[in-house]
Design a protein around this motif. Structure first.
Motif, short mmCIF file in Angstrom:
data_model
loop_
_atom_site.label_atom_id
_atom_site.label_comp_id
_atom_site.label_asym_id
_atom_site.label_seq_id
_atom_site.Cartn_x
_atom_site.Cartn_y
_atom_site.Cartn_z
N VAL A 275 0.70 -1.16 -0.18
CA VAL A 275 0.09 -0.01 -0.08
C VAL A 275 0.82 1.35 -0.14
CG1 VAL A 275 -1.89 1.15 1.33
CG2 VAL A 275 -1.77 -1.20 1.28
N TYR A 276 0.65 2.35 -0.83
CA TYR A 276 1.56 3.27 -1.01
C TYR A 276 0.70 4.59 -1.10
CZ TYR A 276 1.04 2.71 -5.99
OH TYR A 276 0.51 2.74 -7.56
N GLY A 277 1.30 5.80 -0.94
CA GLY A 277 0.63 6.95 -1.16
C GLY A 277 1.48 8.25 -0.80
N ASP A 278 0.90 9.18 -0.60
CA ASP A 278 1.57 10.56 0.03
C ASP A 278 1.55 10.66 1.29
OD1 ASP A 278 2.38 11.17 -2.99
OD2 ASP A 278 0.48 11.95 -3.31
N ASP A 279 0.53 10.39 2.08
CA ASP A 279 0.51 10.55 3.43
C ASP A 279 0.51 9.08 4.46
OD1 ASP A 279 -0.20 11.87 5.80
OD2 ASP A 279 -2.39 11.27 5.84
N PRO A 280 1.52 9.14 5.18
CA PRO A 280 1.74 8.07 5.94
C PRO A 280 0.36 7.49 6.84
CG PRO A 280 3.55 9.49 6.48
CD PRO A 280 2.51 10.31 5.77
N ALA A 281 -0.23 8.44 7.20
CA ALA A 281 -1.61 8.18 7.95
C ALA A 281 -2.52 7.45 7.35
CB ALA A 281 -2.11 9.35 8.72
N ASP A 282 -2.59 8.11 6.05
CA ASP A 282 -3.65 7.60 4.88
C ASP A 282 -3.18 6.17 4.54
OD1 ASP A 282 -5.69 7.58 2.91
OD2 ASP A 282 -3.94 7.35 1.70
N VAL A 283 -1.71 5.85 4.54
CA VAL A 283 -1.36 4.58 4.03
C VAL A 283 -1.59 3.36 4.99
CG1 VAL A 283 0.86 3.27 3.60
CG2 VAL A 283 0.37 5.38 2.45
N ALA A 284 -1.17 3.87 6.23
CA ALA A 284 -1.65 3.01 7.56
C ALA A 284 -2.88 2.59 7.52
CB ALA A 284 -1.12 3.65 8.68
N THR A 285 -4.00 3.76 7.36
CA THR A 285 -5.32 3.39 7.34
C THR A 285 -5.96 2.35 6.30
OG1 THR A 285 -5.81 5.75 8.32
CG2 THR A 285 -7.64 4.61 7.30
N ARG A 286 -5.37 2.56 5.26
CA ARG A 286 -5.88 1.65 4.04
C ARG A 286 -5.18 0.45 4.24
NH1 ARG A 286 -3.69 2.89 -0.86
NH2 ARG A 286 -2.77 4.74 -0.10
N ARG A 287 -3.94 0.07 4.86
CA ARG A 287 -3.33 -1.09 5.03
C ARG A 287 -4.38 -1.78 6.36
NH1 ARG A 287 -1.69 -2.16 10.03
NH2 ARG A 287 -0.48 -0.46 9.86
N ASP A 288 -4.49 -0.99 7.10
CA ASP A 288 -5.46 -1.71 8.20
C ASP A 288 -6.68 -2.11 7.83
OD1 ASP A 288 -5.72 -2.13 11.26
OD2 ASP A 288 -7.41 -0.69 11.10
N ALA A 289 -7.19 -1.28 6.94
CA ALA A 289 -8.79 -1.63 6.17
C ALA A 289 -8.53 -2.98 5.77
CB ALA A 289 -9.22 -0.29 5.46
N ILE A 290 -7.59 -3.03 4.78
CA ILE A 290 -7.30 -4.31 4.00
C ILE A 290 -7.06 -5.72 4.93
CG2 ILE A 290 -5.67 -5.79 2.57
CD1 ILE A 290 -5.23 -3.17 1.22
N GLU A 291 -6.24 -5.28 6.25
CA GLU A 291 -6.11 -6.35 7.00
C GLU A 291 -7.43 -6.97 7.61
OE1 GLU A 291 -1.56 -6.15 8.54
OE2 GLU A 291 -2.85 -4.50 9.44
N THR A 292 -8.18 -5.80 8.07
CA THR A 292 -9.50 -5.95 8.72
C THR A 292 -10.64 -6.78 7.96
OG1 THR A 292 -9.35 -4.09 9.99
CG2 THR A 292 -11.51 -4.82 9.79
N THR A 293 -10.60 -6.32 6.62
CA THR A 293 -11.31 -7.13 5.70
C THR A 293 -11.22 -8.46 5.43
OG1 THR A 293 -11.80 -5.08 4.39
CG2 THR A 293 -12.27 -6.88 3.15
N PHE A 294 -9.93 -8.83 5.41
CA PHE A 294 -9.41 -10.26 5.40
C PHE A 294 -9.44 -10.93 6.51
CE2 PHE A 294 -8.87 -8.16 1.30
CZ PHE A 294 -9.45 -9.12 0.50
N GLY A 295 -9.56 -10.38 7.76
CA GLY A 295 -9.60 -11.20 9.14
C GLY A 295 -8.25 -11.12 9.67
N HIS A 296 -7.34 -10.50 9.42
CA HIS A 296 -5.91 -10.53 9.75
C HIS A 296 -5.65 -9.43 11.03
CE1 HIS A 296 -5.48 -12.53 6.22
NE2 HIS A 296 -4.46 -12.98 6.24
#
Length: 296
Positions: A275-296
């Motif tokens: 997951v990549y982007g311009d804002d570290p907080a946004d990247v972490a939020t999107r990464r966390d959302a993916i992990e949550t969606t797939f039960g990790h």
């Protein structure tokens, strides 16, 4: 190999499959450098955690339940990279990992309370010179288990560790190693600087960097985080579920594996993502959302 090209093995392979004369680095060298017991040979004592090498017969006495310690495999074989590190916290029941049943020698290391954790990505080219590729950070869970990496904007690495990592890679180069390596190091809560692991191979720290360089070189210096997904569904099903996020951008698939395409009786799919982007907080939020969606 029939075309005269050399094979660069990442794990020791039988010489019947990869003869030493057709390999960029020998199986013996690859196994030796990746053996957890070899750290004391390549790391300056100032950066070594307290550690001892014990046999199977001495393991019980060397790893008491009332103390915290880390157990690492000591073997040149690597067993196809299937060996994990086992962390034990004082007072918890001791449940030795599976590799304790197949090996005869182990490394017992002090349990460090880590404040910062880096993965230093280096490479050694044909000219036998060690060079720094990138400094990455490692995300670990509450139990100290690696869960992914941070790339781009990371906590600066102390100059002493940077110098030692380059020196370690050069020592490996001097004995014949060529290729990528990832050196895990840390700063403890009390300020100690320590080398944790030497990985003389392509790793989950270097693959995202290689992917970005090939596909999105403009994103190499931008914030990014890696994540691994596992599921018992086919890999195609995992990819279908990810398609909306992939179309939205800021997400790369860097690797994948489905045991259904092998003789493994356990059905499991694995996807490695960045997951990549311009804002570290946004990247972490999107990464966390993916992990949550797939039960990790």
């Amino acid at each position: 190999m029939s075309d005269g090209l050399l094979i660069s093995m990442e794990y020791p392979q039988p010489t019947a499959l990869c003869p030493d004369e057709r390999s960029l680095k020998s199986a013996e060298l690859v196994g030796y450098l990746n053996n957890k017991a070899s750290i004391s040979t390549f790391v300056d004592p100032r950066f070594q955690a307290r550690r001892t090498i014990v046999t199977l017969d001495d393991l019980t006495d060397a790893a008491p339940a009332e103390k915290s310690w880390v157990l690492k495999a000591a073997t040149n074989a690597a067993h196809g990279a299937s060996l994990d590190v086992y962390l034990h916290q004082a007072g918890q029941p001791v449940t030795l990992p599976a590799f304790a049943d197949i090996l005869t020698e182990f490394v017992i290391e002090e349990y460090l309370h880590i404040h910062r954790n880096w993965g230093i990505q280096l490479y050694i080219a044909a000219d036998a010179q060690a060079r720094l590729l990138a400094v990455t950070e490692q995300r670990v869970d509450a139990d100290g288990i690696y869960t992914g990496g941070r790339f781009g904007h990371v906590t600066p690495l102390p100059a002493e560790l940077r110098t030692e990592c380059l020196a370690i890679a050069q020592r490996a180069a001097d004995v014949g190693y060529r290729g990528l390596c990832s050196l895990d190091c840390a700063q403890t809560r009390d300020g100690q600087l320590a080398m944790l692991d030497l990985n003389f191979r392509i790793t989950s720290g270097s693959i995202p960097l290689l992917a970005l360089r090939s596909i999105r070189p403009d994103a190499l210096d931008r914030p990014a985080e890696s994540v691994k997904l596992t599921a018992d569904t086919p890999i195609a099903t995992l990819l279908d579920a990810l398609r909306p996020a992939l179309r939205a951008g800021g997400l790369l698939v860097t690797g994948g594996h489905d045991t259904r395409r092998t003789d493994n009786p356990i059905n499991q799919s694995t996807l490695h993502l960045l997951v990549y982007g311009d804002d570290p907080a946004d990247v972490a939020t999107r990464r966390d959302a993916i992990e949550t969606t797939f039960g990790h």
